[in-house]
Scaffold this active site. Structure first.
Site, PDB file in Angstrom:
ATOM      1  N   ASP A 115      -6.221   6.145   6.092  1.00  0.00           N
ATOM      2  CA  ASP A 115      -5.302   6.005   4.953  1.00  0.00           C
ATOM      3  C   ASP A 115      -5.973   5.079   3.919  1.00  0.00           C
ATOM      4  O   ASP A 115      -7.033   4.502   4.175  1.00  0.00           O
ATOM      5  CB  ASP A 115      -3.999   5.385   5.489  1.00  0.00           C
ATOM      6  N   GLU A 154      -8.697   5.567  -1.179  1.00  0.00           N
ATOM      7  CA  GLU A 154      -9.026   5.996  -2.558  1.00  0.00           C
ATOM      8  C   GLU A 154     -10.181   5.206  -3.157  1.00  0.00           C
ATOM      9  O   GLU A 154     -10.919   5.812  -3.948  1.00  0.00           O
ATOM     10  CB  GLU A 154      -7.770   5.887  -3.433  1.00  0.00           C
ATOM     11  N   ASP A 157       2.367  10.065  -0.190  1.00  0.00           N
ATOM     12  CA  ASP A 157       3.729   9.534  -0.198  1.00  0.00           C
ATOM     13  C   ASP A 157       4.662  10.367  -1.061  1.00  0.00           C
ATOM     14  O   ASP A 157       5.001   9.993  -2.190  1.00  0.00           O
ATOM     15  CB  ASP A 157       3.711   8.081  -0.677  1.00  0.00           C
TER      16      ASP A 157
HETATM   17  O1  MIG Z   1       0.665   1.207   1.409  1.00  0.00           O
HETATM   18  O2  MIG Z   1       0.381   2.705   6.507  1.00  0.00           O
HETATM   19  O3  MIG Z   1       0.540   7.186   2.599  1.00  0.00           O
HETATM   20  O4  MIG Z   1       1.763   7.550   5.078  1.00  0.00           O
HETATM   21  O5  MIG Z   1       2.862   5.288   6.297  1.00  0.00           O
HETATM   22  C1  MIG Z   1       1.259   2.102   2.280  1.00  0.00           C
HETATM   23  C2  MIG Z   1       1.600   2.717   5.847  1.00  0.00           C
HETATM   24  C3  MIG Z   1       0.276   2.480   3.342  1.00  0.00           C
HETATM   25  C4  MIG Z   1       0.540   4.839   2.926  1.00  0.00           C
HETATM   26  C5  MIG Z   1       0.543   6.174   3.569  1.00  0.00           C
HETATM   27  C6  MIG Z   1       1.746   6.281   4.464  1.00  0.00           C
HETATM   28  C7  MIG Z   1       1.710   5.188   5.496  1.00  0.00           C
HETATM   29  C8  MIG Z   1       1.670   3.833   4.819  1.00  0.00           C
HETATM   30  N1  MIG Z   1       0.528   3.776   3.921  1.00  0.00           N
END
Ligand code: MIG
Length: 847
Positions: A421, A424, A504
């Site tokens: 995650d 980016e 999200d």
């Molecule tokens: O800043 O890890 O898109 O699926 O549950 C949020 C927590 C960070 C973003 C992801 C989301 C995930 C969440 N993450």
């Protein structure tokens, strides 16, 4: 002869370039360059070189249907290296035939003709029937503003555009413009751009003909469709190479096959990745994970995976486990396994900046000097979940290899998959939400000159290279297990390393609506294994919305229910009446019954590049009799594989009836087995059949293509479980005899690479209409994998009366036998069962 000819071309080219070089040496990069007039021409064995003033343009043919165009505004090309295009494909070449007139110059291949008009300069590519594939828009063909460039192409009003990855909005990209800059976009909406991924690849569609265009440039790129000019579309970048590929179809399926040839296939995932997956931000402590697992089983919700989000970690530090929240973490993984549940863990890329704290990811990375640097040579530090954090320099192979070793502990504990995650990369508390533009990345990579690159160049591939490090690391740690990695950010070609999801989204009807075109466009961009958070991430879904989303999600490639912290729980048994829960379970069960079809479609995808979830024009590329493509009016309808048409309402929250135009091949209702009667004039093979639908909460309309044979299995609670009972072949007879009727089945052990050594099961099915009946043939299977069944149950749909009799002949020599049959009037079905373990048979059933 040929050799001498080639040699003279090389000599000519050297002369030509020395002229170019002397001409450009005295010039600095000019402010503005428009390639408006051809000033010199040099044919090449595999293409052509054109000079337009100081600028040089190379057009080469990698294949007869695949061209590459490179432009150097000052005559100097950057290094020929790519993060996306496979080297073996990039160096491929075919010979072309040069063409030359007073007005034009160019060449042709066995499939395409390239014509460059000399003055004003304009590039045009047609097929050999003269149909235009792409053509420069005059008077602005290609232009540079300092380092930024733009290519303008003519846009006929009946041309449509697809692809560009996860960008929200309608399926057709016409009348919209987009930028590529990977962005953490919590709360994104239908018009938000950019979001997480950059995939500068599009597919055109006009009158059934499609072409792919890929801009191989990792900097901030942009695409405009009919906004700047009604009659043009354009693409460009703010810096970096002008290097693009044209992938001629003629249809979109062929474009996708070429896209996979150019950039790689989605690897075959483990079978469990197709199961239902339950996630939340976050399940903790341990007792909560166990409660969810127990409840999934006691509610009989078939499930394969539980996901652990950031709260399992100690203070959000990647590659740690919070020992207070998870006192028996290892045992928990084993216990979940015993319940046939795999565990997937999130492992973000931001390493906590913790010198001297015995935090291995930091200590090792710092010792090896693997973190991204500031221009002054210090390590870049940004704030993310762990607080201050540092970032591995994923454009260095050595740094990626090291990153991969961090997974060793979790892999040995039996964790099945990983989630990348925030890549980016996302950085908190700064307006750009990411690293500064001038952060320094090292490129130390086979095929590239080693050098320092600015963040501007690397930003869009950072997430892809993060997921690559994970994928390759997992392969290293467990060479005979198919890795499962899910990434949020990626770039073109990233399908080689990870599956993805749409980030999200929110628990709204519009986001349910959005998820379909978004997943379709991801598939049309190479990311064929994707999902949207089922039920929506932000906010809490009302019961009907959760039910509807779980229904649709059951027919999408990745089916993962996920929600944000602080929202109402949205596991299938939450937030609804017992009837809701029954419906949700029923659709997940249907997915599990369809696993043989789903897996066969997945294997096809991994071999051909054709996505599992398909817009209608992918299977039915021809326009209807009015000249309009079939599916652009069809709202949210899509195909799962070649044969199942899922017809969700265009606006799922509207209670009105809606229309679906079924392509003119004959269809059945999946739920009742009844044949859909074509509308008047609809049986001519040209006009679609318009069907009026009313969406009841309990029925997501699904149609099966006539001539399909769909393999199904008895219900299981997870893919670990061996199905107990027959293989079911659902046969949907074609409308007329002689029409295609077929299906296939692919199986293997679901986890290892043994299939590459022939340990798989592959069988083809066909059917044929007879004057008073139907014959169904199951060919002997290839491969050495032993299937689970001893019996096959053949179900013939569209039946309105019982069979008079049925016989079977086994292809392994066992003689014919009379078979009992059963007729189910409500299901429009005749069933006949016989012994068979994949050796093959022919069954004849007479009405
Ligand atoms: O800043 O890890 O898109 O699926 O549950 C949020 C927590 C960070 C973003 C992801 C989301 C995930 C969440 N993450």
């Amino acid at each position: 002869m040929l050799k001498a000819w080639r040699l003279s071309l090389v000599i000519l080219a050297i002369l030509f370039f020395s002229v170019v070089a002397t001409a450009t040496e005295v010039h600095l990069q000019p402010d503005f360059v428009r390639l408006d007039r051809v000033t010199a021409v040099q044919p090449l064995a595999n293409g052509i070189t054109i000079r337009a003033g100081a600028a040089v343009l190379h057009i080469t043919a990698l294949r007869d249907d695949l061209l590459r165009v490179r432009v150097a505004p000052d005559g100097r090309f950057p290094e020929d290296a790519s993060w996306t295009v496979l080297t073996a494909s990039r160096v491929d070449a075919v010979n072309v035939i040069a063409e030359n007139t007073n007005a034009d110059v160019g060449f042709k291949t066995a499939k395409l003709r390239v014509t460059i008009h000399r003055d004003p300069m304009s590039l045009r590519v047609t097929d050999l029937e003269g149909r235009v594939i792409v053509e420069n828009f005059s008077p602005r063909p290609i232009e540079y503003h300092e380092h930024a460039f733009r290519v303008y192409l003519r846009s006929p009003e009946d041309e449509h555009y697809f692809g560009l990855g996860d960008k929200p909005g309608p399926l057709d990209r016409r009348n919209a413009s987009f930028a590529n800059w990977n962005t953490d976009s919590f709360g994104w909406q239908e018009s938000t751009d950019p979001i997480y991924k950059s995939i500068p690849f599009l597919i055109t569609y006009r009158g059934g003909i499609s072409t792919g265009i890929f801009l191989d440039n990792t900097w901030r790129t942009s695409f405009d469709f009919n906004k700047e000019y009604r009659d043009a579309y354009s693409f460009g970048a703010e810096d970096g190479p002008l290097d693009f590929y044209l992938l001629y179809g003629p249809d979109a399926k062929a474009v996708l096959a070429s896209w996979a040839w150019l950039t790689g296939h989605t690897p075959l995932p483990p079978l469990w990745a197709l199961g239902f997956q339950q996630s939340r931000y976050s399940y903790y402590p341990e007792s909560e994970v166990r409660r969810i697992a127990d409840r999934l089983r006691s509610e009989h919700i078939p499930t394969d995976v539980i996901w652990l989000d950031i709260d399992y970690q100690l203070k959000n530090r990647p590659f740690t486990v919070d020992p207070e929240r998870f006192p028996h973490f290892d045992q928990m993984i084993q216990d979940l396994k015993a319940q046939h549940l795999k565990t997937v863990l999130i492992t973000d890329l931001h390493i906590a900046d913790l010198p001297g704290a015995n935090y291995k990811p930091y200590d090792e990375g710092q010792t090896k000097d693997y973190f991204v640097k500031n221009p002054d040579g210090s390590t870049f530090v940004g704030t993310v979940w762990p607080g201050k954090a540092v970032f591995p320099d994923f454009t260095r192979q050595a740094a990626r290899d090291w990153w991969g070793t961090l997974y060793a502990d979790f892999v040995h504990k039996g964790v099945a998959g990983f989630w990348n995650d925030m890549n980016e990369p996302s950085v908190f508390d700064v307006p750009s939400k990411t690293m500064p533009d001038d952060v320094q990345h090292h490129i130390e990579e086979p095929g590239f000159a080693s050098r320092i690159a600015s963040h501007l160049e690397v930003h869009n591939i950072f997430g892809m290279e993060n997921s690559r490090g994970t994928y390759e690391g997992l392969l290293n740690l467990a060479p005979n297990l198919r890795p499962f990695v899910m990434t949020r950010a990626s770039f073109a070609g990233g399908q080689r390393y990870a599956v993805t999801w749409t980030g999200d989204n929110a628990s709204t009807w519009n986001h349910l609506r959005q998820s379909i075109p978004q997943l379709l466009n991801l598939g049309l961009s190479g990311f064929a294994l994707s999902g949207a958070d089922v039920g929506g991430f932000a906010g809490s879904p009302q019961p009907d919305l959760l039910t509807r989303w779980l229904e649709v999600g059951a027919f999408e490639p990745i089916d993962r229910d996920h929600s944000a912290s602080g929202t109402h729980p949205q596991e299938p048994w939450e937030n609804g009446t017992p009837e809701d829960v029954n419906l949700r379970r029923r659709y997940i069960e249907e997915r599990y019954r369809l696993l043989p079809y789903l897996y066969t479609t997945t294997e096809e995808m991994s071999r051909t590049g054709v996505p599992m979830m398909r817009p209608l024009f992918l299977e039915f590329p021809w326009p209807d009799a009015n000249g309009s493509p079939l599916d652009f009016g069809a709202g949210n309808a899509f195909l799962l594989g070649a044969d199942l048409l899922i017809a969700e309402a265009p606006f799922p929250d509207e209670l009105d009836d809606y229309m679906i135009a079924l392509p003119p091949v004959g269809w059945y209702d999946y739920w009742t087995g009844a044949r859909i009667e074509p509308a008047k004039g609809g049986a001519d093979g040209k006009h679609p059949t318009e069907v009026r639908l009313h969406r009841e909460l309990d029925t997501l309309p699904i149609f099966v293509r006539a001539g399909a044979i769909i393999p199904e299995q008895p219900l299981v609670q997870s893919t670990d479980e061996r199905p107990n009972g027959p293989l079911i072949l659902r046969v949907y007879p074609p409308t007329n005899s002689g029409e295609k009727c077929s299906g296939s089945l692919y199986l293997d052990d679901g986890v290892s690479f043994a299939y590459k050594q022939g340990v798989f099961f592959r069988a083809a099915f066909t059917c044929q209409l007879m004057p008073d009946g139907i014959s169904v043939r199951v060919a002997p299977a290839s491969g050495s994998f032993a299937p689970w069944w001893k019996q096959v149950s053949v179900e013939i749909y569209g039946a309105t009366k019982a069979a008079s009799h049925a016989t079977v002949t086994h292809l392994d020599g066992k003689g014919g036998a009379l078979l009992p049959t059963a007729f189910d009037v409500k299901q429009h079905r005749i069933t006949a069962s016989m012994q068979d373990e994949g050796k093959g048979f022919e069954m004849k059933l007479m009405y």
